[in-house]
Design a protein around this motif. Sequence first.
Motif, PDB file in Angstrom:
ATOM      1  N   PHE A   1       1.127  -1.595   0.149  1.00  0.00           N
ATOM      2  CA  PHE A   1      -0.281   0.262   0.538  1.00  0.00           C
ATOM      3  C   PHE A   1       0.499   1.478   0.213  1.00  0.00           C
ATOM      4  O   PHE A   1       0.865   1.935  -0.595  1.00  0.00           O
ATOM      5  CB  PHE A   1      -0.717   0.004   1.455  1.00  0.00           C
ATOM      6  CG  PHE A   1      -1.609  -0.763   1.435  1.00  0.00           C
ATOM      7  CD1 PHE A   1      -2.526  -1.299   0.133  1.00  0.00           C
ATOM      8  CD2 PHE A   1      -2.662  -1.193   2.385  1.00  0.00           C
ATOM      9  CE1 PHE A   1      -3.598  -2.391  -0.194  1.00  0.00           C
ATOM     10  CE2 PHE A   1      -3.834  -2.411   2.163  1.00  0.00           C
ATOM     11  CZ  PHE A   1      -3.863  -3.026   0.858  1.00  0.00           C
TER      12      PHE A   1
ATOM     13  N   GLU B   1       2.713   1.815  -3.834  1.00  0.00           N
ATOM     14  CA  GLU B   1       0.852   2.080  -4.457  1.00  0.00           C
ATOM     15  C   GLU B   1       1.459   3.554  -4.492  1.00  0.00           C
ATOM     16  O   GLU B   1       1.230   4.845  -4.756  1.00  0.00           O
ATOM     17  CB  GLU B   1       0.226   1.429  -4.208  1.00  0.00           C
ATOM     18  CG  GLU B   1       0.434   0.297  -4.762  1.00  0.00           C
ATOM     19  CD  GLU B   1      -1.758  -0.235  -4.693  1.00  0.00           C
ATOM     20  OE1 GLU B   1      -1.722  -1.156  -5.256  1.00  0.00           O
ATOM     21  OE2 GLU B   1      -2.291   0.509  -3.649  1.00  0.00           O
TER      22      GLU B   1
ATOM     23  N   HIS C   1      -7.985   6.650  -2.385  1.00  0.00           N
ATOM     24  CA  HIS C   1      -7.404   4.997  -2.768  1.00  0.00           C
ATOM     25  C   HIS C   1      -7.029   5.711  -0.924  1.00  0.00           C
ATOM     26  O   HIS C   1      -6.934   4.111  -0.517  1.00  0.00           O
ATOM     27  CB  HIS C   1      -6.170   5.224  -3.373  1.00  0.00           C
ATOM     28  CG  HIS C   1      -5.728   3.859  -4.341  1.00  0.00           C
ATOM     29  ND1 HIS C   1      -5.906   3.080  -5.132  1.00  0.00           N
ATOM     30  CD2 HIS C   1      -5.344   2.673  -3.215  1.00  0.00           C
ATOM     31  CE1 HIS C   1      -5.907   2.579  -5.612  1.00  0.00           C
ATOM     32  NE2 HIS C   1      -5.374   1.713  -4.309  1.00  0.00           N
TER      33      HIS C   1
ATOM     34  N   HIS D   1      -7.267   2.114   1.995  1.00  0.00           N
ATOM     35  CA  HIS D   1      -5.727   1.343   1.772  1.00  0.00           C
ATOM     36  C   HIS D   1      -5.748   1.604   3.590  1.00  0.00           C
ATOM     37  O   HIS D   1      -6.013   0.388   4.585  1.00  0.00           O
ATOM     38  CB  HIS D   1      -4.288   2.103   2.288  1.00  0.00           C
ATOM     39  CG  HIS D   1      -3.788   2.027   0.938  1.00  0.00           C
ATOM     40  ND1 HIS D   1      -2.934   2.898  -0.174  1.00  0.00           N
ATOM     41  CD2 HIS D   1      -4.744   0.576  -0.516  1.00  0.00           C
ATOM     42  CE1 HIS D   1      -3.204   1.892  -2.071  1.00  0.00           C
ATOM     43  NE2 HIS D   1      -3.574   0.987  -1.795  1.00  0.00           N
TER      44      HIS D   1
ATOM     45  N   HIS E   1     -10.439  -4.905  -3.506  1.00  0.00           N
ATOM     46  CA  HIS E   1      -9.600  -3.971  -3.073  1.00  0.00           C
ATOM     47  C   HIS E   1      -9.207  -3.901  -4.440  1.00  0.00           C
ATOM     48  O   HIS E   1      -9.351  -2.752  -5.002  1.00  0.00           O
ATOM     49  CB  HIS E   1      -8.591  -3.856  -1.945  1.00  0.00           C
ATOM     50  CG  HIS E   1      -7.725  -2.376  -2.292  1.00  0.00           C
ATOM     51  ND1 HIS E   1      -8.037  -1.117  -2.229  1.00  0.00           N
ATOM     52  CD2 HIS E   1      -6.481  -2.235  -2.841  1.00  0.00           C
ATOM     53  CE1 HIS E   1      -7.477  -0.285  -2.075  1.00  0.00           C
ATOM     54  NE2 HIS E   1      -5.962  -0.932  -2.792  1.00  0.00           N
TER      55      HIS E   1
ATOM     56  N   ASP F   1      -7.479  -0.578  -7.422  1.00  0.00           N
ATOM     57  CA  ASP F   1      -6.153  -0.566  -8.038  1.00  0.00           C
ATOM     58  C   ASP F   1      -6.862  -0.211  -9.249  1.00  0.00           C
ATOM     59  O   ASP F   1      -6.197   0.878  -9.807  1.00  0.00           O
ATOM     60  CB  ASP F   1      -5.354  -1.817  -8.087  1.00  0.00           C
ATOM     61  CG  ASP F   1      -5.395  -1.968  -6.203  1.00  0.00           C
ATOM     62  OD1 ASP F   1      -5.547  -0.747  -5.208  1.00  0.00           O
ATOM     63  OD2 ASP F   1      -4.306  -2.946  -5.955  1.00  0.00           O
TER      64      ASP F   1
HETATM   65 FE   LIG Z   1      -4.128  -0.278  -3.854  1.00  0.00          FE
END
Ligand SMILES: [Fe+2]
Length: 146
Positions: free
Chosen positions: A64, A67, A82, A86, A123, A128
């Motif tokens: 996470f 990302e 986003h 997470h 998720h 994503d």
């Molecule tokens: Fe993600």
Amino acid sequence: MEMTTPWQLDWNESLSMFIPEIDAQHQNFIRLINELNEAIIGRMDIEEIKRRMQSILDDAAMHFAHEEVLFKEWGYPGAEEHAQRHVQAMQFFRKIMEEFGRDRTEYEWIEAGLKVKQALIGHLLAEDIKYRDYRVAQGQLSRPMP
Ligand SMILES: [Fe+2]
Ligand SMILES: [Fe+2]
């Protein structure tokens, strides 16, 4: 419910984010989830099941964060929302881990593992996918030819 391999998963192209490093991390998630599944199905020691669950949590936290660094590089407008997802996922995983302190039946372990799997894969598919589609729309990456 099928009790032999209730959440054995395979990675496939439809799960690709078209970013090799991210795909590699998602594939690793799926491997860890399958290993947890094996531990539960194989009636391994509860400590081993907890250890494998913890590996998924540790891996999720790293992934996470990774990302979120990429979102900054891309100037991704959905970054904040986003990142919030997470946080919610990690809170959900920690709650499940805390519940492992109590006596649990095999069925409850399967249920807990299933929840972790669904949260992670859910998720990936719901959130994503949004950054993948954004980047394709922006021309930041192109879908590989089939
Ligand atoms: Fe993600
Ligand atoms: Fe991800």
